[in-house]
Motif scaffolding. Sequence first.
Motif, short mmCIF file in Angstrom:
data_model
loop_
_atom_site.label_atom_id
_atom_site.label_comp_id
_atom_site.label_asym_id
_atom_site.label_seq_id
_atom_site.Cartn_x
_atom_site.Cartn_y
_atom_site.Cartn_z
N SER A 3 -16.66 58.86 -8.41
CA SER A 3 -15.98 58.71 -9.68
C SER A 3 -14.48 58.82 -9.47
O SER A 3 -14.02 59.44 -8.52
CB SER A 3 -16.43 59.79 -10.66
OG SER A 3 -15.71 59.70 -11.87
N THR A 4 -13.74 58.19 -10.38
CA THR A 4 -12.28 58.28 -10.33
C THR A 4 -11.79 59.57 -10.97
O THR A 4 -10.63 59.90 -10.88
CB THR A 4 -11.63 57.09 -11.07
OG1 THR A 4 -12.06 57.12 -12.43
CG2 THR A 4 -12.01 55.78 -10.43
N GLY A 5 -12.67 60.30 -11.63
CA GLY A 5 -12.27 61.52 -12.35
C GLY A 5 -13.08 62.72 -11.93
O GLY A 5 -13.64 62.79 -10.85
N LYS A 6 -13.18 63.66 -12.84
CA LYS A 6 -13.84 64.94 -12.58
C LYS A 6 -15.34 64.85 -12.88
O LYS A 6 -15.74 64.37 -13.94
CB LYS A 6 -13.21 66.02 -13.45
CG LYS A 6 -13.63 67.41 -13.13
CD LYS A 6 -12.84 68.40 -13.97
CE LYS A 6 -13.09 69.81 -13.51
NZ LYS A 6 -12.30 70.78 -14.28
N GLY A 38 -12.23 55.62 -16.81
CA GLY A 38 -11.67 55.16 -15.54
C GLY A 38 -12.70 54.45 -14.69
O GLY A 38 -12.43 53.42 -14.07
N ASP A 39 -13.93 54.99 -14.65
CA ASP A 39 -14.99 54.37 -13.88
C ASP A 39 -15.37 53.01 -14.45
O ASP A 39 -15.60 52.06 -13.71
CB ASP A 39 -16.23 55.28 -13.83
CG ASP A 39 -16.01 56.53 -13.00
OD1 ASP A 39 -14.96 56.64 -12.34
OD2 ASP A 39 -16.89 57.41 -13.03
N ALA A 40 -15.42 52.91 -15.78
CA ALA A 40 -15.74 51.63 -16.42
C ALA A 40 -14.66 50.60 -16.10
O ALA A 40 -14.97 49.44 -15.79
CB ALA A 40 -15.88 51.81 -17.92
N ASP A 41 -13.40 51.01 -16.14
CA ASP A 41 -12.30 50.10 -15.81
C ASP A 41 -12.41 49.61 -14.37
O ASP A 41 -12.22 48.43 -14.09
CB ASP A 41 -10.94 50.77 -16.04
CG ASP A 41 -10.60 50.94 -17.50
OD1 ASP A 41 -11.24 50.27 -18.35
OD2 ASP A 41 -9.71 51.75 -17.81
N LYS A 42 -12.70 50.52 -13.43
CA LYS A 42 -12.82 50.14 -12.02
C LYS A 42 -14.00 49.19 -11.81
O LYS A 42 -13.90 48.23 -11.05
CB LYS A 42 -13.01 51.38 -11.13
CG LYS A 42 -11.73 52.10 -10.85
CD LYS A 42 -10.85 51.22 -9.99
CE LYS A 42 -9.57 51.90 -9.66
NZ LYS A 42 -8.58 51.00 -9.09
N LYS A 43 -15.12 49.46 -12.47
CA LYS A 43 -16.28 48.58 -12.33
C LYS A 43 -15.97 47.20 -12.88
O LYS A 43 -16.33 46.18 -12.27
CB LYS A 43 -17.50 49.18 -13.04
CG LYS A 43 -18.07 50.38 -12.33
CD LYS A 43 -19.20 51.01 -13.09
CE LYS A 43 -19.66 52.28 -12.39
NZ LYS A 43 -20.60 53.05 -13.18
N ASN A 44 -15.31 47.13 -14.02
CA ASN A 44 -14.93 45.83 -14.59
C ASN A 44 -13.97 45.09 -13.67
O ASN A 44 -14.09 43.89 -13.47
CB ASN A 44 -14.30 46.01 -15.98
CG ASN A 44 -15.32 46.42 -17.02
OD1 ASN A 44 -16.51 46.24 -16.83
ND2 ASN A 44 -14.84 46.96 -18.13
N GLU A 45 -13.00 45.82 -13.13
CA GLU A 45 -12.02 45.21 -12.21
C GLU A 45 -12.73 44.63 -10.98
O GLU A 45 -12.45 43.51 -10.56
CB GLU A 45 -11.01 46.28 -11.79
CG GLU A 45 -9.93 45.82 -10.87
CD GLU A 45 -9.01 46.97 -10.48
OE1 GLU A 45 -8.70 47.07 -9.29
OE2 GLU A 45 -8.62 47.76 -11.36
N THR A 46 -13.66 45.39 -10.42
CA THR A 46 -14.41 44.94 -9.24
C THR A 46 -15.26 43.72 -9.58
O THR A 46 -15.30 42.74 -8.83
CB THR A 46 -15.30 46.07 -8.71
OG1 THR A 46 -14.47 47.17 -8.37
CG2 THR A 46 -16.11 45.63 -7.50
#
Length: 65
Positions: A3-6, A38-46
Amino acid sequence: MYSTGKILFAQKNVKISLNPTKTISVGVYLLDYNALIGDADKKNETFLSIIKNTFKESVNEEEKE
């Protein structure tokens, strides 16, 4: 779990049957709100990156033919 966060994690025993009593060990993950977004944003970006690269490769292959 990445995860990008906690992330908080706990291992818990959960009863799956009362008679006879059977339990299994289950991992429980909790994400804070920032990690979830943050995780949703990274997955969408990928995902978009994969689509763009696949499209570019498809166009390049058609140009070669």
